[in-house]
Design a protein around this motif. Structure first.
Motif, PDB file in Angstrom:
ATOM      1  N   UNK A 101      84.980  15.723  72.883  1.00 34.84           N
ATOM      2  CA  UNK A 101      84.732  16.152  74.585  1.00 34.84           C
ATOM      3  C   UNK A 101      83.498  15.888  74.271  1.00 34.84           C
ATOM      4  N   UNK A 102      82.466  16.563  73.354  1.00 35.67           N
ATOM      5  CA  UNK A 102      81.372  16.820  73.745  1.00 35.67           C
ATOM      6  C   UNK A 102      80.218  15.553  73.998  1.00 35.67           C
ATOM      7  N   UNK A 103      80.551  14.931  73.278  1.00 35.80           N
ATOM      8  CA  UNK A 103      80.151  13.731  72.623  1.00 35.80           C
ATOM      9  C   UNK A 103      80.531  12.531  73.500  1.00 35.80           C
ATOM     10  N   UNK A 104      81.955  12.918  74.188  1.00 36.67           N
ATOM     11  CA  UNK A 104      82.042  11.689  75.303  1.00 36.67           C
ATOM     12  C   UNK A 104      81.389  11.767  76.454  1.00 36.67           C
ATOM     13  N   UNK A 105      81.617  12.853  77.186  1.00 35.63           N
ATOM     14  CA  UNK A 105      80.629  13.540  78.215  1.00 35.63           C
ATOM     15  C   UNK A 105      79.354  14.583  78.133  1.00 35.63           C
ATOM     16  N   UNK A 106      78.614  14.525  77.481  1.00 37.29           N
ATOM     17  CA  UNK A 106      77.532  15.643  77.384  1.00 37.29           C
ATOM     18  C   UNK A 106      76.962  16.162  77.892  1.00 37.29           C
ATOM     19  N   UNK A 107      77.009  17.443  78.598  1.00 40.63           N
ATOM     20  CA  UNK A 107      76.370  18.261  78.786  1.00 40.63           C
ATOM     21  C   UNK A 107      75.492  19.265  78.455  1.00 40.63           C
ATOM     22  N   UNK A 108      74.369  19.748  79.233  1.00 41.46           N
ATOM     23  CA  UNK A 108      73.588  20.936  78.885  1.00 41.46           C
ATOM     24  C   UNK A 108      74.538  22.204  78.511  1.00 41.46           C
ATOM     25  N   UNK A 109      74.658  23.039  77.515  1.00 44.37           N
ATOM     26  CA  UNK A 109      74.727  23.812  77.473  1.00 44.37           C
ATOM     27  C   UNK A 109      73.613  25.250  77.633  1.00 44.37           C
ATOM     28  N   UNK A 110      73.359  26.147  77.520  1.00 45.42           N
ATOM     29  CA  UNK A 110      72.883  27.437  77.970  1.00 45.42           C
ATOM     30  C   UNK A 110      73.473  28.508  77.176  1.00 45.42           C
ATOM     31  N   UNK A 111      72.782  29.141  76.703  1.00 47.19           N
ATOM     32  CA  UNK A 111      73.104  30.357  76.037  1.00 47.19           C
ATOM     33  C   UNK A 111      72.597  30.715  74.784  1.00 47.19           C
ATOM     34  N   UNK A 112      71.891  32.365  74.381  1.00 47.81           N
ATOM     35  CA  UNK A 112      71.571  32.742  72.950  1.00 47.81           C
ATOM     36  C   UNK A 112      72.306  33.814  72.632  1.00 47.81           C
ATOM     37  N   UNK A 113      71.751  34.165  71.501  1.00 51.39           N
ATOM     38  CA  UNK A 113      72.551  35.188  70.952  1.00 51.39           C
ATOM     39  C   UNK A 113      73.952  34.625  69.737  1.00 51.39           C
ATOM     40  N   UNK A 114      74.672  35.283  70.296  1.00 48.88           N
ATOM     41  CA  UNK A 114      75.392  34.583  69.673  1.00 48.88           C
ATOM     42  C   UNK A 114      76.218  33.263  69.724  1.00 48.88           C
ATOM     43  N   UNK A 115      75.903  32.501  70.921  1.00 47.37           N
ATOM     44  CA  UNK A 115      75.625  31.168  71.327  1.00 47.37           C
ATOM     45  C   UNK A 115      75.170  30.482  70.366  1.00 47.37           C
ATOM     46  N   UNK A 116      74.298  30.907  69.497  1.00 48.59           N
ATOM     47  CA  UNK A 116      73.740  30.212  68.575  1.00 48.59           C
ATOM     48  C   UNK A 116      75.048  29.703  67.379  1.00 48.59           C
ATOM     49  N   UNK A 117      75.850  30.188  67.613  1.00 44.21           N
ATOM     50  CA  UNK A 117      77.031  29.428  67.138  1.00 44.21           C
ATOM     51  C   UNK A 117      77.165  27.979  67.377  1.00 44.21           C
ATOM     52  N   UNK A 118      77.456  28.444  68.989  1.00 48.04           N
ATOM     53  CA  UNK A 118      77.816  27.231  70.244  1.00 48.04           C
ATOM     54  C   UNK A 118      76.553  26.032  69.837  1.00 48.04           C
ATOM     55  N   UNK A 119      75.523  26.672  69.725  1.00 48.08           N
ATOM     56  CA  UNK A 119      74.158  25.609  69.961  1.00 48.08           C
ATOM     57  C   UNK A 119      73.836  24.494  68.947  1.00 48.08           C
TER      58      UNK A 119
END
Length: 349
Positions: A101-119
């Protein structure tokens, strides 16, 4: 070989953006702060926030949070994804995400702390993001959005410009208690900051960033969620910061040492270490004790990096991560760390 990354296209004013809680659902705990954050997001960016079922749902199952992330990345009307805050269990959400899904339509994601996992997950799947931003921490509380945060937010979401990362001169570790009405109108206790400390090579390095909250980096490295060959970071810039858990400098050094043993420190050409938090609602050290903690972490970082990569450019004290005012920095995008001029520039493309 350096990992090739897609830099998602920017949103335009009037576009919809997802506001999600991939970790802790802070909007369910303090809805007044969240509502003010949504108003300010509209005012600062001109974007229209869209909430999902778990945005305000305290204790939501990891599968449900993953489903909301997948839905946001799959929706063509959603042009960016913002995290409300971090937490401590996002590592359990990652296995349920759909990388197609993220490869098909890449979008900026913003976050830090535990969101290091998702980044890091986005990065390993070839999509760059932005380290920083928490609607519940940096948009909702206080009398206004800090200037440097608003600048970075617009650059990350809308304009994609190149901006110098500057020192605002003051910092707070925590704001007002979100249950206190003053949280909507007052900043926390802000104190003057120390100058950044520069070490290592006196040269300018421009490279893609990786890293994040050091405690979380340790978690996903343990879980095996990083490429086998650290050469994917060759010539890059390592971002390091510590959380409100306020780990001792010795423990900070142990984790950085492990990055050295993993080959990560020798791969990068620059290391940027954030100004760390030194107090919480429960822990209120004296000004002298707080300064000592920052100095101990600074010295430990510089000494450990030098042991594994004496040619790296190192700067300590940059206001990103668990601090306010906060700069949002590229994650996988380019950062220039100039040890000669003692400047840092971020490319928000």
């Amino acid at each position: 070989m350096v990992l090739p990354l897609i830099h998602p296209p920017k949103a335009a004013r009037g576009d919809k953006v997802a506001v999600l809680s991939p970790s802790f659902a802070a909007p369910g705990f303090a809805p007044e702060v969240h509502e003010q954050a949504m108003r300010r997001l509209r005012e600062v960016t001109g974007l229209e926030p869209v909430e999902y079922p778990t945005t305000r749902r305290l204790g939501a199952d990891a599968r449900d949070r993953a489903a909301d992330l997948d839905a946001a990345f799959a929706d063509p009307e959603i042009r960016a994804v913002l995290a409300t805050i971090g937490g401590e269990d996002q590592i359990t959400v990652i296995p349920y995400l759909d990388p197609d899904l993220v490869r098909a339509d890449p979008k900026p994601f913003l976050g830090y702390s535990d969101n290091t996992n998702l980044l890091n997950w986005l990065w390993t799947n070839g999509v760059a993001g932005f380290y920083g931003g928490s609607t519940q921490v940096h948009l909702g509380p206080g009398p206004a959005v800090d200037d440097i945060h608003a600048t970075a937010l617009r650059a990350a979401l809308l304009t994609g410009e190149r901006v110098e990362i500057t020192e605002p001169g003051v910092s707070e570790d925590i704001g007002k208690d979100w249950k206190d009405p003053a949280a909507l109108t007052d900043f926390g206790d802000r104190t003057p900051t120390e100058p950044w400390t520069w070490a290592g090579a006196r040269q300018s390095v421009t490279g893609p960033t990786w890293g994040g909250c050091l405690e979380v980096v340790q978690w996903f490295l343990t879980a095996g969620r990083f490429p086998a060959d650290p050469a994917v970071l060759d010539g890059g810039v390592l971002l390091l910061e510590s959380s409100e858990e306020i780990i001792p400098a010795r423990e900070f050094g142990w984790i950085v040492r492990s990055l050295g043993e993993r080959g990560i420190l020798s791969a990068v050409d620059a290391v940027v270490v954030a100004r760390p938090p030194t107090s919480t609602f429960e822990l209120q050290p004296s000004a002298e004790e707080r300064a000592a903690h920052r100095a101990a972490q600074r010295d430990t970082a510089i000494e450990t990096v030098a042991r594994y990569n004496p040619d790296a450019v190192v700067v300590v004290g940059v206001p990103f991560g668990h601090t306010r005012p906060q700069w949002i920095l590229p994650y996988g995008g380019l950062l220039t760390v100039d040890g000669e001029r003692q400047q840092v520039w971020a490319d928000y493309r």
